[in-house]
Design a protein around this motif. Structure first.
Motif, PDB file in Angstrom:
ATOM      1  N   VAL A   1     -90.796  11.310 115.070  1.00  0.00           N
ATOM      2  CA  VAL A   1     -91.209  11.644 113.750  1.00  0.00           C
ATOM      3  C   VAL A   1     -90.669  10.423 113.815  1.00  0.00           C
ATOM      4  N   ASP A   2     -91.866   9.193 113.629  1.00  0.00           N
ATOM      5  CA  ASP A   2     -91.584   8.097 113.214  1.00  0.00           C
ATOM      6  C   ASP A   2     -91.124   7.526 111.525  1.00  0.00           C
ATOM      7  N   ALA A   3     -91.157   8.028 110.305  1.00  0.00           N
ATOM      8  CA  ALA A   3     -90.810   7.609 109.200  1.00  0.00           C
ATOM      9  C   ALA A   3     -91.512   6.436 109.368  1.00  0.00           C
ATOM     10  N   THR A   4     -91.140   5.478 109.240  1.00  0.00           N
ATOM     11  CA  THR A   4     -91.775   3.953 109.385  1.00  0.00           C
ATOM     12  C   THR A   4     -92.389   3.291 109.948  1.00  0.00           C
ATOM     13  N   CYS A   5     -93.654   3.787 110.064  1.00  0.00           N
ATOM     14  CA  CYS A   5     -94.500   3.000 111.152  1.00  0.00           C
ATOM     15  C   CYS A   5     -93.944   1.200 111.783  1.00  0.00           C
ATOM     16  N   GLY A   6     -94.375   1.071 110.138  1.00  0.00           N
ATOM     17  CA  GLY A   6     -94.327  -0.334 110.146  1.00  0.00           C
ATOM     18  C   GLY A   6     -95.311  -1.245 110.716  1.00  0.00           C
ATOM     19  N   ASN A   7     -95.339  -2.211 112.276  1.00  0.00           N
ATOM     20  CA  ASN A   7     -96.100  -2.480 113.137  1.00  0.00           C
ATOM     21  C   ASN A   7     -96.778  -1.843 114.161  1.00  0.00           C
ATOM     22  N   GLY A   8     -96.034  -0.494 114.585  1.00  0.00           N
ATOM     23  CA  GLY A   8     -95.995   0.202 115.823  1.00  0.00           C
ATOM     24  C   GLY A   8     -94.811  -0.292 116.826  1.00  0.00           C
ATOM     25  N   ASN A   9     -93.984  -0.286 116.841  1.00  0.00           N
ATOM     26  CA  ASN A   9     -93.077  -0.658 117.718  1.00  0.00           C
ATOM     27  C   ASN A   9     -92.334  -0.043 118.271  1.00  0.00           C
ATOM     28  N   ASP A  10     -91.948   0.784 117.108  1.00  0.00           N
ATOM     29  CA  ASP A  10     -90.999   2.021 117.447  1.00  0.00           C
ATOM     30  C   ASP A  10     -91.808   3.023 118.035  1.00  0.00           C
ATOM     31  N   THR A  11     -92.465   3.302 117.425  1.00  0.00           N
ATOM     32  CA  THR A  11     -93.855   4.201 117.415  1.00  0.00           C
ATOM     33  C   THR A  11     -94.093   4.407 118.499  1.00  0.00           C
TER      34      THR A  11
ATOM     35  N   GLY B   1     -96.234  10.046 113.098  1.00  0.00           N
ATOM     36  CA  GLY B   1     -95.790   8.691 112.452  1.00  0.00           C
ATOM     37  C   GLY B   1     -96.671   8.870 111.046  1.00  0.00           C
ATOM     38  N   MET B   2     -95.763   7.991 109.734  1.00  0.00           N
ATOM     39  CA  MET B   2     -96.534   7.874 108.602  1.00  0.00           C
ATOM     40  C   MET B   2     -95.099   5.864 108.077  1.00  0.00           C
ATOM     41  N   ASP B   3     -96.156   6.359 107.271  1.00  0.00           N
ATOM     42  CA  ASP B   3     -95.798   5.058 106.816  1.00  0.00           C
ATOM     43  C   ASP B   3     -96.995   4.291 104.858  1.00  0.00           C
TER      44      ASP B   3
ATOM     45  N   PRO C   1    -100.646   8.038 105.806  1.00  0.00           N
ATOM     46  CA  PRO C   1    -100.456   7.317 104.854  1.00  0.00           C
ATOM     47  C   PRO C   1     -99.998   7.969 103.984  1.00  0.00           C
ATOM     48  N   ILE C   2     -98.302   8.187 104.049  1.00  0.00           N
ATOM     49  CA  ILE C   2     -97.767   9.190 102.821  1.00  0.00           C
ATOM     50  C   ILE C   2     -96.766   8.828 102.963  1.00  0.00           C
ATOM     51  N   CYS C   3     -95.447   9.084 101.513  1.00  0.00           N
ATOM     52  CA  CYS C   3     -94.518   8.032 101.514  1.00  0.00           C
ATOM     53  C   CYS C   3     -93.533   9.323 102.609  1.00  0.00           C
ATOM     54  N   HIS C   4     -92.203   9.008 103.197  1.00  0.00           N
ATOM     55  CA  HIS C   4     -91.666   9.990 104.135  1.00  0.00           C
ATOM     56  C   HIS C   4     -91.098  10.866 103.853  1.00  0.00           C
ATOM     57  N   SER C   5     -91.085  10.544 101.781  1.00  0.00           N
ATOM     58  CA  SER C   5     -90.260  11.901 101.390  1.00  0.00           C
ATOM     59  C   SER C   5     -91.085  13.302 101.555  1.00  0.00           C
TER      60      SER C   5
ATOM     61  N   LEU D   1     -86.082   0.739 107.844  1.00  0.00           N
ATOM     62  CA  LEU D   1     -85.949   0.705 106.156  1.00  0.00           C
ATOM     63  C   LEU D   1     -86.105  -0.656 105.962  1.00  0.00           C
ATOM     64  N   GLY D   2     -86.983  -0.876 104.650  1.00  0.00           N
ATOM     65  CA  GLY D   2     -86.409  -2.746 104.544  1.00  0.00           C
ATOM     66  C   GLY D   2     -88.162  -2.176 104.425  1.00  0.00           C
ATOM     67  N   TYR D   3     -88.996  -3.685 104.797  1.00  0.00           N
ATOM     68  CA  TYR D   3     -90.587  -3.866 104.589  1.00  0.00           C
ATOM     69  C   TYR D   3     -91.051  -4.067 106.151  1.00  0.00           C
ATOM     70  N   LEU D   4     -92.642  -4.376 105.589  1.00  0.00           N
ATOM     71  CA  LEU D   4     -93.333  -4.309 106.913  1.00  0.00           C
ATOM     72  C   LEU D   4     -93.068  -6.488 107.479  1.00  0.00           C
ATOM     73  N   PRO D   5     -92.066  -5.991 108.774  1.00  0.00           N
ATOM     74  CA  PRO D   5     -92.393  -7.942 109.341  1.00  0.00           C
ATOM     75  C   PRO D   5     -93.874  -8.188 109.346  1.00  0.00           C
TER      76      PRO D   5
ATOM     77  N   THR E   1     -92.403  -6.761  98.869  1.00  0.00           N
ATOM     78  CA  THR E   1     -92.178  -5.870  97.724  1.00  0.00           C
ATOM     79  C   THR E   1     -91.993  -5.301  98.159  1.00  0.00           C
ATOM     80  N   VAL E   2     -93.663  -4.502  99.083  1.00  0.00           N
ATOM     81  CA  VAL E   2     -93.298  -2.931  99.857  1.00  0.00           C
ATOM     82  C   VAL E   2     -92.764  -3.205 100.004  1.00  0.00           C
ATOM     83  N   ILE E   3     -91.029  -2.288 100.001  1.00  0.00           N
ATOM     84  CA  ILE E   3     -89.994  -1.886 100.817  1.00  0.00           C
ATOM     85  C   ILE E   3     -89.344  -1.020 100.884  1.00  0.00           C
ATOM     86  N   THR E   4     -88.761  -0.166 101.162  1.00  0.00           N
ATOM     87  CA  THR E   4     -88.352   1.723 101.095  1.00  0.00           C
ATOM     88  C   THR E   4     -87.675   1.348  99.476  1.00  0.00           C
ATOM     89  N   VAL E   5     -87.337   1.843  99.634  1.00  0.00           N
ATOM     90  CA  VAL E   5     -86.235   2.588  97.738  1.00  0.00           C
ATOM     91  C   VAL E   5     -85.283   3.370  97.941  1.00  0.00           C
TER      92      VAL E   5
END
Ligand code: SAM
Length: 196
Positions: free
Chosen positions: A27-37, A55-57, A87-91, A110-114, A119-123
């Motif tokens: 599972v990739d819980a924070t896909c972002g730009n897809g590097n980890d995926t 994958g989700m984001d 396109p969902i929250c990883h929770s 974690l954090g924001y999409l490079p 302003t959209v960051i993991t909380v």
């Protein structure tokens, strides 16, 4: 092994490679730009077509970025099909990962999409819920990997939540540790949770 020149993500990937095998579900819980995926796809894909990357984001734009990055990086359409993006929250990861699939790795970056909306960051609240969900779906011998950035506002609060969740896990079923660069105080912290 951990040098200033080596990116924290590469260090995380090296740990993943020790655990993940061809044919695994991850599972990739924070896909972002897809590097980890992409890195995960390469670790699980084999000719039998058994491997899966869920994958989700929370941001549609991140799901689109990941999808187009994979199209560019992976020629084989069948192999790209091993990645399922949501396109969902990883929770809510338990809603998308099949119950009968033993999950070997859940990765959080974690954090924001490079390059995206900072302003959209993991909380902390949903990160904690997602860690709980990850701990439930992870199979025995699996790994939860959490890369926590502490240089932005709120980053240290998030690290507190990740650390307190990790410290609360029972010692007979979990080995939890963190990797931090001592001479670079704001570099990301890698937290690793291994289910026995
Ligand atoms: N793994 C990515 C890569 O390789 O490019 C980088 C991830 S980026 C540091 C963090 C991502 O987490 C952002 O794309 C952001 O939209 C996403 N995010 C923030 N809150 C989230 C949530 N509650 N559930 C899932 N993703 C979330």
């Amino acid at each position: 092994f951990v040098t200033g020149k080596r990116k924290a993500t590469e260090v995380a990937h090296a740990f993943w490679r020790n655990i993940v095998q061809k044919g695994d579900t991850v599972v990739d819980a924070t896909c972002g730009n897809g590097n980890d995926t992409l890195a995960l796809l390469k670790m699980v894909a084999d000719e039998t077509g058994r491997g899966r990357v869920y994958g989700m984001d929370i941001q549609d734009s991140a799901i689109e970025n990941t999808s187009s990055f994979l199209k560019m990086a992976v020629d084989d359409e069948h192999q790209r099909g091993l990645v399922k993006l949501f396109p969902i929250c990883h929770s809510r990861m338990e809603e998308i990962v099949p119950k009968d699939a033993p999950v070997r790795l859940v990765a959080f970056n974690l954090g924001y999409l490079p390059g995206g909306d900072k302003t959209v960051i993991t909380v902390p609240r949903t990160t904690e819920l997602a860690l709980r969900a990850a701990s439930r779906i992870l199979s025995s011998g699996g790994l939860i990997s959490v890369l926590v950035y502490i240089g932005h506002p709120g980053g240290r609060d998030e690290l507190d939540v990740v650390e307190s969740f990790s410290s609360s896990l029972p010692v007979d079923t979990w080995v939890t540790c963190k990797l931090q660069m001592l001479n670079r105080p704001v570099s990301p912290v890698l937290v690793l949770l291994n289910k026995k």
